[in-house]
Design a protein around this motif. Structure first.
Motif, mmCIF file in Angstrom:
data_model
loop_
_atom_site.group_PDB
_atom_site.id
_atom_site.type_symbol
_atom_site.label_atom_id
_atom_site.label_comp_id
_atom_site.label_asym_id
_atom_site.label_seq_id
_atom_site.Cartn_x
_atom_site.Cartn_y
_atom_site.Cartn_z
ATOM 1 N N LYS A 81 -11.163 -32.246 -89.439
ATOM 2 C CA LYS A 81 -12.235 -32.963 -88.738
ATOM 3 C C LYS A 81 -12.708 -32.088 -87.571
ATOM 4 O O LYS A 81 -12.403 -32.335 -86.402
ATOM 5 N N LEU A 82 -13.453 -31.050 -87.948
ATOM 6 C CA LEU A 82 -13.716 -29.962 -87.012
ATOM 7 C C LEU A 82 -14.660 -30.341 -85.878
ATOM 8 O O LEU A 82 -14.462 -29.912 -84.739
ATOM 9 N N TRP A 83 -15.701 -31.109 -86.179
ATOM 10 C CA TRP A 83 -16.633 -31.494 -85.107
ATOM 11 C C TRP A 83 -15.949 -32.396 -84.086
ATOM 12 O O TRP A 83 -16.094 -32.204 -82.878
ATOM 13 N N ASP A 84 -15.167 -33.351 -84.580
ATOM 14 C CA ASP A 84 -14.418 -34.225 -83.673
ATOM 15 C C ASP A 84 -13.414 -33.422 -82.850
ATOM 16 O O ASP A 84 -13.197 -33.702 -81.663
ATOM 17 N N ALA A 85 -12.813 -32.424 -83.485
ATOM 18 C CA ALA A 85 -11.856 -31.571 -82.779
ATOM 19 C C ALA A 85 -12.554 -30.798 -81.662
ATOM 20 O O ALA A 85 -12.054 -30.703 -80.537
ATOM 21 N N LEU A 86 -13.754 -30.263 -81.958
ATOM 22 C CA LEU A 86 -14.493 -29.501 -80.960
ATOM 23 C C LEU A 86 -14.860 -30.372 -79.759
ATOM 24 O O LEU A 86 -14.764 -29.933 -78.604
ATOM 25 N N LEU A 87 -15.250 -31.592 -80.019
ATOM 26 C CA LEU A 87 -15.577 -32.505 -78.917
ATOM 27 C C LEU A 87 -14.347 -32.757 -78.043
ATOM 28 O O LEU A 87 -14.457 -32.841 -76.809
ATOM 29 N N PHE A 141 -30.350 -25.341 -88.169
ATOM 30 C CA PHE A 141 -30.311 -24.773 -86.830
ATOM 31 C C PHE A 141 -30.056 -25.805 -85.737
ATOM 32 O O PHE A 141 -29.429 -25.508 -84.731
ATOM 33 N N TYR A 142 -30.587 -27.016 -85.941
ATOM 34 C CA TYR A 142 -30.471 -28.023 -84.881
ATOM 35 C C TYR A 142 -30.503 -29.405 -85.510
ATOM 36 O O TYR A 142 -31.391 -29.725 -86.287
ATOM 37 N N LYS A 143 -29.523 -30.203 -85.157
ATOM 38 C CA LYS A 143 -29.542 -31.592 -85.623
ATOM 39 C C LYS A 143 -28.661 -32.434 -84.725
ATOM 40 O O LYS A 143 -27.496 -32.123 -84.511
ATOM 41 N N ASP A 144 -29.227 -33.535 -84.243
ATOM 42 C CA ASP A 144 -28.439 -34.450 -83.416
ATOM 43 C C ASP A 144 -27.436 -35.195 -84.283
ATOM 44 O O ASP A 144 -27.708 -35.510 -85.431
ATOM 45 N N GLY A 145 -26.304 -35.521 -83.710
ATOM 46 C CA GLY A 145 -25.319 -36.314 -84.438
ATOM 47 C C GLY A 145 -24.567 -35.498 -85.460
ATOM 48 O O GLY A 145 -24.398 -34.295 -85.331
ATOM 49 N N LYS A 146 -24.140 -36.153 -86.536
ATOM 50 C CA LYS A 146 -23.385 -35.492 -87.588
ATOM 51 C C LYS A 146 -24.208 -35.479 -88.856
ATOM 52 O O LYS A 146 -24.867 -36.472 -89.179
ATOM 53 N N PRO A 147 -24.185 -34.408 -89.661
ATOM 54 C CA PRO A 147 -23.496 -33.156 -89.319
ATOM 55 C C PRO A 147 -24.264 -32.383 -88.253
ATOM 56 O O PRO A 147 -25.485 -32.409 -88.241
ATOM 57 N N ALA A 148 -23.554 -31.750 -87.383
ATOM 58 C CA ALA A 148 -24.174 -30.997 -86.299
ATOM 59 C C ALA A 148 -24.824 -29.739 -86.844
ATOM 60 O O ALA A 148 -24.415 -29.189 -87.856
#
Length: 423
Positions: A50-56, A98-105
């Motif tokens: 869960k990489l995005w959650d981990a980064l946060l 390149f850019y997106k709010d929320g998931k997937p980032a």
């Protein structure tokens, strides 16, 4: 001696109070225990994929701690964030996300959370060049690059900037972002003739005129107009008056992103002139069509153009009176409503209601006459016998057709079978 002891004790007490006051003034993001706990949670999320959650979580774990020695996991969390943000940012950049709010980032979000500020800027510009009309992303970018250009950005992110290899704003990025509002405003205003060509206005006006002169109770005429209206909307798809209003509104929204006040005012004046030119066009060539005159009045009202507004209202009143005299009560009521003459509007509505009531009575009388004729026909024994004979003949014809159809089908199947067997 007692005095010396008292002075020493008082000094110690004062120092203690000063330390306590200093600690009380410290505003922490989290405690040491919280930092360690959040860092541990981040490593577990990363291990689970869960990489995005981990980064946060790694980002949160870098928060300021008031305890002596500061945040014990801040550097580890930053290193983890840089590695993870860099890896995933590159993957998303390769995908064109390149850019997106929320998931997937998108790539920007990964790079930004991972303290890869140079790469984050690059990704954000790539997103805008891919879709330069995206007003939401542009709005974000205006503030983003404004902050990037301030001295406090590097100061507030000193550790992250140092760990990621330094940061220097590419001024061409800020220049490009600042060019987006005027460029998009010019694009929207230039689309006017494409959105609202004379061919659309003429076809719409002709259709409206045919509807206005339609005689009450003309069923064939009503069906013809409905067919024409269907073909019209199949060709043009949308309400072009709404479309041009939306284009003007969007152009105005872009002015809110212009940082220079004087430049923003010039752009707003440019949009105002375009709206008023549209209103003048409607008044000059298409004022007899309600929707087009209404559009002109809308913009004259918006900019307090009293002389033009008065002329438009006079035209509307004249059209309303003409329609009333011609028995076109719906058209007259609509024009009266447009100029706020509610008394005459109600008069037109009353006449329209009376007209519809008369049509309903005429239709009812016609139905009664048809019913009487049918009753007379079915009460005649000779007529009943004739109808029964016609029904029997029709039944025989249908049975014969079905028999022939079955016979033809059987013969066809037999011929196909013989061909297959070579007979």
């Amino acid at each position: 001696m007692m005095k010396a002891i008292f002075i020493k004790t008082a000094g110690t007490l004062a120092l203690t109070l000063m330390v306590q006051a200093s600690l009380a003034d410290c505003v922490a993001d989290l405690s040491t225990a919280d930092a360690r706990k959040i860092y541990q949670e981040a490593t577990q999320l990363e291990a689970a994929g869960k990489l995005w959650d981990a980064l946060l979580k790694y980002d949160t774990a870098q928060g300021y701690v008031c305890d002596d020695g500061g945040n014990p996991v801040a550097k580890q969390a930053l290193d983890k964030a840089i590695t993870l943000g860099s890896q995933q940012g590159k993957l998303e950049e390769q995908k064109g996300n390149f850019y997106k709010d929320g998931k997937p980032a998108g790539a920007f979000q990964w790079y930004e959370r991972g303290a890869q500020f140079v790469a984050a800027d690059r990704a954000l510009i790539a997103a805008l060049k891919k879709d330069p009309a995206n007003i939401q992303v542009s709005a974000f970018a205006q503030e983003h690059f404004k902050v990037r250009g301030e001295d406090y950005f590097a100061a507030n992110n000193k550790s992250a900037v140092a760990a990621s290899g330094g940061y220097q704003l590419d001024k061409s990025y800020d220049t490009y972002v600042r060019s987006l509002p005027p460029t998009n405003i010019d694009r929207l205003l230039a689309s006017y003739q494409t959105i609202l060509p004379d061919s659309y206005l003429q076809a719409f006006a002709q259709l409206a005129q045919q509807k206005d002169v339609l005689q009450p109770g003309d069923i064939a005429g009503t069906m013809n107009i409905q067919q024409q209206a269907t073909l019209f909307y199949q060709q043009w798809k949308t309400d072009r008056i709404d479309d041009i209003r939306n284009a003007f509104d969007e152009a105005h929204s872009w002015t809110q992103q212009v940082r220079d006040y004087k430049e923003a005012e010039k752009l707003r004046e440019k949009i105002a002139q375009a709206r008023l030119a549209h209103a003048d066009r409607m008044m000059k060539n298409y004022s007899g069509t309600l929707a087009f005159l209404e559009s002109a009045i809308e913009f004259y009202n918006q900019y307090d153009k009293e002389p033009q507004l008065k002329t438009a209202q006079q035209k509307a009143a004249a059209y309303a009176d003409q329609a009333m005299a011609a028995g076109q009560y719906e058209r007259s009521s609509q024009f009266y409503s447009l100029i706020g003459d509610h008394d005459k509007e109600q008069q037109a509505r009353n006449r329209l209601d009376a007209q519809n009531d008369q049509l309903a009575r005429d239709a009812q009388a016609g139905s009664a006459a048809q019913l009487a004729e049918m009753q007379k026909m079915y009460s005649d024994p000779k007529k009943i016998q004739e109808l029964q004979k016609q029904a029997q003949e029709m039944q025989k014809q249908m049975e014969a057709q079905q028999k022939n159809s079955k016979s033809e089908t059987y013969q066809k199947e037999s011929d196909e079978l013989e061909e297959e067997l070579g007979l």
